[in-house]
Design a protein around this motif. Structure first.
Motif: not given
Length: 190
Positions: A79-80, A83, A86-87
């Motif tokens: 999940a990290q 992220r 996504d960034a």
């Protein structure tokens, strides 16, 4: 990113992704027949944590809990990484950023009675290496060639069209990134 290293601590929602009743325990809890004792270890790193049973092999129910925690930590880190990716997308950087994700070692989850690393068994030496190069048509394909982490730097230099020093170990993996099924005679040393 530190996980899935011990201790296996992750937010509850990642533990909840897995049904503890479906988590298998290792089927072989001792070293292979004829294997010298020095090829294994005593699980000292694991036993140093509070609450971990001191006997070997680790009892089956506790082994399930450890595996559950490992799975939760993997999902948490996944999940990290999501992220982070996504960034890169949100900042408009994904199309010109090479992303490399790798682990520093493999991990034994009770196989042969061993937990963590500290051996040269394949499970302890096999580690993830994911390389994402923008606009590449082989995205998502898996390469079976043995490679080493000393190959990361020459690979990055090659992909970025930068000169790599000639006095380093490792080779560029660019040919495997462009053609994951490329033949090889390489070995990986641990």
């Amino acid at each position: 990113l530190l996980k899935p290293h011990l201790p296996f601590v992750a937010p509850k929602k990642y533990w909840d992704l897995y049904d503890p009743n479906t988590i298998p325990v290792p089927t072989i809890d001792s070293l292979p027949e004829g294997c010298p004792e020095f090829a294994g270890h005593t699980n000292g790193e694991l036993h140093a944590y509070p609450g971990v049973p001191k006997e070997n092999p680790i009892p089956a129910e506790y082994a399930k809990t450890l595996r559950h925690g490992y799975y939760a930590c993997i999902s948490y880190i996944d999940a990290q990484v999501g992220r982070l990716l996504d960034a890169l997308d949100n900042e408009g950087l994904a199309d010109n950023t090479i992303v490399i994700l790798w682990g520093d070692h493999g991990w034994q989850l009770g196989e042969h009675g061993l937990w963590h690393k500290h051996t040269n068994f394949e499970l302890a030496t096999r580690a993830p290496l994911l390389i994402s190069v923008p606009q590449l048509k082989t995205a998502g394909r898996q390469c079976e060639a043995p490679v080493e982490f000393v190959d990361v730097y020459p690979t990055l230099a090659d992909l970025c069209r930068l000169p790599a020093p000639t006095n380093i170990d490792g080779i560029s993996l660019k040919n495997f990134i462009e053609d994951p099924s490329a033949p090889t005679t390489r070995v990986a040393i641990s």
